[in-house]
Design a protein around this motif. Structure first.
Motif, short mmCIF file in Angstrom:
data_model
loop_
_atom_site.label_atom_id
_atom_site.label_comp_id
_atom_site.label_asym_id
_atom_site.label_seq_id
_atom_site.Cartn_x
_atom_site.Cartn_y
_atom_site.Cartn_z
N VAL A 98 0.84 -1.21 0.00
CA VAL A 98 0.00 0.00 0.00
C VAL A 98 0.87 1.25 0.00
N SER A 99 1.93 1.24 0.81
CA SER A 99 2.84 2.39 0.86
C SER A 99 3.50 2.62 -0.49
N GLY A 100 3.94 1.54 -1.12
CA GLY A 100 4.59 1.67 -2.42
C GLY A 100 3.67 2.29 -3.46
N VAL A 101 2.43 1.83 -3.50
CA VAL A 101 1.46 2.38 -4.46
C VAL A 101 1.20 3.86 -4.14
N LEU A 102 1.08 4.19 -2.84
CA LEU A 102 0.83 5.57 -2.44
C LEU A 102 1.99 6.47 -2.84
N TYR A 103 3.23 6.01 -2.65
CA TYR A 103 4.39 6.81 -3.02
C TYR A 103 4.43 7.03 -4.53
N GLY A 104 4.09 5.97 -5.29
CA GLY A 104 4.04 6.11 -6.74
C GLY A 104 2.99 7.13 -7.16
N LEU A 105 1.85 7.16 -6.47
CA LEU A 105 0.80 8.14 -6.76
C LEU A 105 1.29 9.55 -6.46
N PHE A 106 2.02 9.72 -5.37
CA PHE A 106 2.58 11.03 -5.03
C PHE A 106 3.48 11.54 -6.17
N ILE A 107 4.36 10.67 -6.64
CA ILE A 107 5.29 11.07 -7.71
C ILE A 107 4.52 11.41 -8.98
N PHE A 108 3.49 10.61 -9.28
CA PHE A 108 2.67 10.87 -10.47
C PHE A 108 1.99 12.23 -10.36
N LEU A 109 1.49 12.57 -9.18
CA LEU A 109 0.82 13.86 -8.98
C LEU A 109 1.79 15.01 -9.19
N ILE A 110 3.02 14.86 -8.72
CA ILE A 110 4.02 15.92 -8.93
C ILE A 110 4.24 16.14 -10.42
N GLY A 111 4.24 15.03 -11.18
CA GLY A 111 4.38 15.15 -12.63
C GLY A 111 3.22 15.87 -13.25
N THR A 112 2.00 15.62 -12.76
CA THR A 112 0.82 16.28 -13.31
C THR A 112 0.81 17.78 -13.00
N PHE A 113 1.55 18.19 -11.98
CA PHE A 113 1.67 19.62 -11.66
C PHE A 113 2.61 20.34 -12.63
N GLY A 114 3.30 19.57 -13.48
CA GLY A 114 4.28 20.17 -14.39
C GLY A 114 5.61 20.47 -13.71
N LEU A 115 5.89 19.77 -12.61
CA LEU A 115 7.09 20.04 -11.82
C LEU A 115 8.07 18.87 -11.84
N ALA A 166 -1.75 29.15 -6.50
CA ALA A 166 -1.81 27.84 -7.15
C ALA A 166 -0.42 27.22 -7.26
N LEU A 167 0.54 27.99 -7.78
CA LEU A 167 1.90 27.49 -7.91
C LEU A 167 2.51 27.20 -6.54
N GLY A 168 2.25 28.08 -5.57
CA GLY A 168 2.77 27.89 -4.24
C GLY A 168 2.27 26.60 -3.61
N PHE A 169 0.97 26.32 -3.78
CA PHE A 169 0.41 25.09 -3.23
C PHE A 169 1.00 23.86 -3.90
N GLU A 170 1.07 23.90 -5.25
CA GLU A 170 1.58 22.72 -5.97
C GLU A 170 3.04 22.45 -5.64
N ALA A 171 3.88 23.49 -5.62
CA ALA A 171 5.29 23.29 -5.28
C ALA A 171 5.44 22.88 -3.82
N GLY A 172 4.65 23.49 -2.94
CA GLY A 172 4.73 23.16 -1.52
C GLY A 172 4.31 21.73 -1.23
N ILE A 173 3.17 21.32 -1.81
CA ILE A 173 2.69 19.96 -1.56
C ILE A 173 3.63 18.94 -2.21
N SER A 174 4.31 19.31 -3.29
CA SER A 174 5.29 18.41 -3.91
C SER A 174 6.47 18.16 -2.96
N ILE A 175 6.90 19.22 -2.27
CA ILE A 175 7.97 19.05 -1.28
C ILE A 175 7.50 18.16 -0.14
N VAL A 176 6.24 18.33 0.27
CA VAL A 176 5.68 17.47 1.32
C VAL A 176 5.67 16.02 0.86
N PHE A 177 5.24 15.78 -0.38
CA PHE A 177 5.23 14.42 -0.91
C PHE A 177 6.63 13.80 -0.88
#
Length: 286
Positions: A71-88, A251-262
């Motif tokens: 479950v953790s592995g799938v969740l981490y993969g989802l986090f990385i995918f979301l960062i990609g969808t942010f364009g970051l 918007a950019l601040g949230f996406e970059a900030g949440i990416s660092i959290v991920f």
């Protein structure tokens, strides 16, 4: 200022002169550090950018699965995918390359210093106030000598990160070596082990779980410097946070900030998992 006498000490001027002396006398040394650091960062970043996005996500999933759970592995993969969808994606790879480079340098310097402190009370006494100062000094102060020695860019970010993130691995390495069971050490000595053999075959393996905890703390502190390091020209997710602040772009601040959290969650959990594996391995072989 109040009734205090108008006397200005020259300590700051002496420090300024000392730093100028270092910059002039060790120019070749700092150029060498700049060359090695920049090549390392660029090499890691180029390799990560060369890797297909889906392969990188699969590797993250597999690491999460192995060190934590499916479950953790799938969740981490989802986090990385979301960062990609942010364009970051590129910014994330740059941030990871900076963190990896900083942590590698911290380990190369920190673990030997921690071992030395464990064997030398005098050296430990000298180092502890320095480590206290490195941990309590405001992070922004590190940026001044970083710019002075290396100019703006990722290398300055590594220098500032190094000062901030180095103490945990040094302290925990010393603590780990000192905490090895004395009976185990005496047994090794009774078999005629030299100091080097005892360190290599007894003390380091026994101390490895605690040292890995130090690696985890150092890595997390390096990640904590991402945004601050962007103020000296470091690229990556921290730079995007800084841009968002300047533009008041929520918007950019949230996406970059949440990416660092991920990234922080992934790095913390995986490094903790690595430490747990070492702990289990050590417990099984005792």
């Amino acid at each position: 200022m109040g009734n205090f006498p108008d006397i200005r000490t020259q300590i700051g001027d002496y420090v300024d002169q000392f730093v100028s002396f270092l910059d002039t006398s060790l120019e070749g040394f700092f150029d060498f550090i700049f060359f090695i650091s920049s090549r390392t960062i660029n090499g890691i970043a180029d390799f990560l950018m060369w890797m297909p996005w889906w392969l990188f996500i699969i590797l993250i999933v597999l690491m999460g699965w192995y060190f934590k759970s499916v479950v953790s592995g799938v969740l981490y993969g989802l986090f990385i995918f979301l960062i990609g969808t942010f364009g970051l994606w590129e910014d994330m790879m740059t941030t990871i390359s900076i963190i990896i480079t900083a942590v590698i340098i911290c380990l190369i310097i920190g673990i030997p210093l921690g071992v030395w402190m464990a064997f030398s009370k005098g050296f430990s006494t000298v180092m502890r106030p320095l480590l206290d100062a490195m941990q309590t000094m405001p992070s922004f102060v590190y940026l001044i000598p970083a710019i002075f020695f290396f100019g703006l860019g990722n290398v300055s970010a590594i220098f500032a990160t190094l000062i901030y993130a180095l103490p945990p691995v040094i302290r925990l390495t010393e603590l780990a070596i000192r905490g090895v069971d004395k009976e185990v050490i005496e047994s090794a000595q009774s078999f005629g082990s030299s100091n080097w053999q005892m360190l290599k075959k007894v003390q380091l393996p026994q101390a490895l779980p605690t040292i890995m905890a130090g690696v985890n703390q150092t890595t997390m502190m390096a990640l904590a410097m991402v945004v601050i390091a962007s103020m000296v020209g470091a690229s990556g997710l921290g730079e995007q946070v800084l841009v968002a602040i300047n533009r008041i772009d929520i918007a950019l601040g949230f996406e970059a900030g949440i990416s660092i959290v991920f990234l922080a969650i992934i790095i913390d959990r995986i490094t903790n998992g690595v430490a747990g594996k070492f702990q289990k391995h050590g417990g099984a072989t005792e």
